[in-house]
Design an enzyme around this catalytic site. Structure first.
Site, PDB file in Angstrom:
ATOM      1  N   ILE A 100      18.634 -14.214  23.376  1.00 38.09           N
ATOM      2  CA  ILE A 100      19.369 -13.600  22.639  1.00 38.09           C
ATOM      3  C   ILE A 100      18.997 -13.017  21.192  1.00 38.09           C
ATOM      4  CG2 ILE A 100      21.785 -13.669  21.331  1.00 38.09           C
ATOM      5  CD1 ILE A 100      22.800 -15.607  23.458  1.00 38.09           C
ATOM      6  N   SER A 107      12.599 -14.677  21.876  1.00 37.95           N
ATOM      7  CA  SER A 107      13.280 -14.778  23.295  1.00 37.95           C
ATOM      8  C   SER A 107      14.690 -14.780  23.322  1.00 37.95           C
ATOM      9  CB  SER A 107      12.392 -16.189  23.793  1.00 37.95           C
ATOM     10  OG  SER A 107      13.121 -17.219  23.177  1.00 37.95           O
ATOM     11  N   LYS A 152      27.200 -26.158  15.040  1.00 35.60           N
ATOM     12  CA  LYS A 152      27.703 -24.953  15.221  1.00 35.60           C
ATOM     13  C   LYS A 152      29.038 -24.810  14.611  1.00 35.60           C
ATOM     14  CE  LYS A 152      24.133 -23.054  17.324  1.00 35.60           C
ATOM     15  NZ  LYS A 152      23.712 -21.909  16.895  1.00 35.60           N
ATOM     16  N   TYR A 175      24.498 -30.638  18.267  1.00 34.79           N
ATOM     17  CA  TYR A 175      24.527 -29.091  18.370  1.00 34.79           C
ATOM     18  C   TYR A 175      25.753 -28.570  18.023  1.00 34.79           C
ATOM     19  CZ  TYR A 175      23.570 -24.370  20.529  1.00 34.79           C
ATOM     20  OH  TYR A 175      23.535 -23.120  20.564  1.00 34.79           O
ATOM     21  N   SER A 200      28.358 -21.026  18.660  1.00 35.26           N
ATOM     22  CA  SER A 200      28.375 -21.350  20.119  1.00 35.26           C
ATOM     23  C   SER A 200      30.155 -21.822  20.428  1.00 35.26           C
ATOM     24  CB  SER A 200      27.704 -22.579  20.477  1.00 35.26           C
ATOM     25  OG  SER A 200      27.818 -23.187  21.639  1.00 35.26           O
TER      26      SER A 200
END
Length: 462
Positions: A195, A193, A348, A344, A317
């Site tokens: 990207i 799903s 990243k 997160y 990100s």
């Protein structure tokens, strides 16, 4: 061309049309355009001619500033866009082929409604000149894109959103993705799903063999069938993999390493609301974004070394800009309450540093390793994991295909081959530190490598 059919034939030519749809679409097309019954109208639902001709899917090209002019011209000639059937991103082209099979003229559409001047076609039929190619994006358009980028990039919001993508894309070179990836094998984690799916779809459309590495076989197979249907590429496969489970990574990595790997895309991501510990004793975000991908890269290194042009891409990100590399509490056991968004962003940041470290170690093998960030894209994970952010930004988010564009560029474009150890956004290398206090030391970089190597040994047989 329909209106110049008599002149085409007078010069010794013949008009032949090839479409990717089914036979009933061809019949409707003939009726709508009032084509003569003796004009051959062929259908190629498996897109063999489309692929052989080097035609493209126009994700970025659909944003061209010339597109409204093409639409207006069509309206003036009595053609109005009705409902879309099939894949709306596919673009066409026009070719002049001599009786001996030589290609005398080639024009690949740069955006929807882009057609060559009929005078060029007539000249090519009669004179059969040396092969002529469609032009790249005009210089003024690239300069405009770069100039506007300098204005919007400092705002962040107008750079990371769909406006930023449209501005940055003005400077893209459409020819960068006019490539044939037949014979190349690409692995994409989290490919069912968002990207990851769009990256896998684009690579398959360019002819690559694509392996979708997904936690759920069922969702992976659904995605793979969609990709096969939309690209007519049957070399799309599914390998179930939970990248946060190191035993799973070892088993699947050993199996995948038996064949050459040309492209490895670390895209799988999570943003849990609460702290979750994996079977290996790792915090889930760290395991998914850092420990698992590092181990997978380690296992696939021999397979990457067998490729003449191997590339590894870490999907980070823009949120990483807000955090520094932090290794004192990657498991979130000490002092601070768990914050999924912070976890997160910190992982990243770790991905970007880890990509640089891998680039240093693989440079002698000429394996390119880069990280990128996709901007703010409308993906299922954004909707479910940060619903407040989604509600505020849903009208300005990029599409998943726009978010995936730089991944595809790094994986496929010849222009990307020269880069390694860089951080990319919208096909351009970017700085990795915006805020004071976020730059890691050399000692912290060495500590990160030591940490992921220790993680890679967790649960391994002695």
């Amino acid at each position: 061309m329909r209106d110049e059919l008599d002149e085409i034939r007078r010069r010794g030519g013949e008009l032949v049309l090839i479409g990717n749809g089914a036979a009933h679409f061809a019949a409707a097309f003939r009726e709508d355009l009032q084509l003569a019954s003796d004009v051959p109208l062929l259908v190629d639902p498996e897109r063999r001619a489309y692929r052989a001709a080097g035609l493209r899917r126009g994700r970025v090209e659909m944003l061209s500033p010339r597109l409204p002019l093409h639409a207006l011209r069509a309206l003036r000639q009595g053609f109005r866009q009705s409902s879309i059937a099939g894949d709306p991103w596919q673009l066409g082209g026009v070719f002049v082929i001599t009786p001996g099979g030589a290609l005398a003229y080639r024009y690949v559409s740069a955006e929807a409604g882009d057609h060559p001047p009929v005078t060029e076609l007539l000249a090519a039929i009669e004179e059969r000149p040396a092969l002529s190619e469609a032009q790249d994006a005009p210089r003024w358009q690239r300069l405009l894109g770069r100039g506007l980028s300098r204005l919007v990039d400092p705002t962040v919001a107008l750079s990371f959103d769909r406006t930023g993508f449209r501005i940055h894309s003005l400077a893209f070179r459409p020819g960068d993705l006019e490539v044939d990836l037949s014979g190349r094998r690409c692995l994409v984690t989290g490919a069912n799903s968002g990207i990851g799916f769009e990256s896998a779809l684009a690579l398959a459309d360019l002819g690559a063999e694509v392996v979708l590495l997904c936690r759920s076989r069922e969702r992976g197979e659904e995605a793979a069938e969609q990709i096969r249907t939309r690209t007519a590429n049957r070399r799309v496969f599914v390998e179930p993999l939970d990248v946060a489970n190191l035993a799973d990574v070892r088993e699947v990595g050993a199996r995948l390493a038996s064949d050459r790997v040309d492209v490895l895309i670390h895209n799988a991501g999570v943003l849990p609301a609460e702290r979750v510990v994996t079977d290996d004793g790792l915090e889930q975000t760290w395991a998914t974004h850092v420990a698992g991908p590092h181990l997978l890269t380690r296992l696939l290194r021999p397979a990457l070394e067998r490729s003449p042009d191997a590339r590894v891409i870490w999907v980070s990100s823009g949120g990483m800009y807000t955090r520094r590399l932090r290794l004192d509490d990657v498991s979130w056991k000490r002092r601070r309450p768990y914050d999924g968004v912070v976890a997160y962003a910190e992982t990243k940041r770790a991905q970007v540093v880890l990509a640089e470290l891998w680039a240093e170690r693989l440079r002698s093998q000429r394996i390119a390793v880069n990280a990128m960030h996709p901007g703010w894209a409308d993906t299922p994970s954004v909707r479910s994991s940060i619903p407040g952010f989604y509600r505020m930004t849903r009208h300005i988010l990029r599409t998943p295909a726009e978010g995936a564009d730089t991944i595809v560029w790094l994986a496929a474009a010849d222009a990307a081959r020269a880069h390694s150890g860089r951080f990319f956004f919208d096909r351009e290398p970017r700085g990795t530190h915006w805020l004071p206090g976020t730059r890691e030391t050399d000692a912290e970089r060495r500590a990160l490598w030591k940490r992921v190597e220790a993680d890679a040994r967790r649960g391994a047989r002695a």
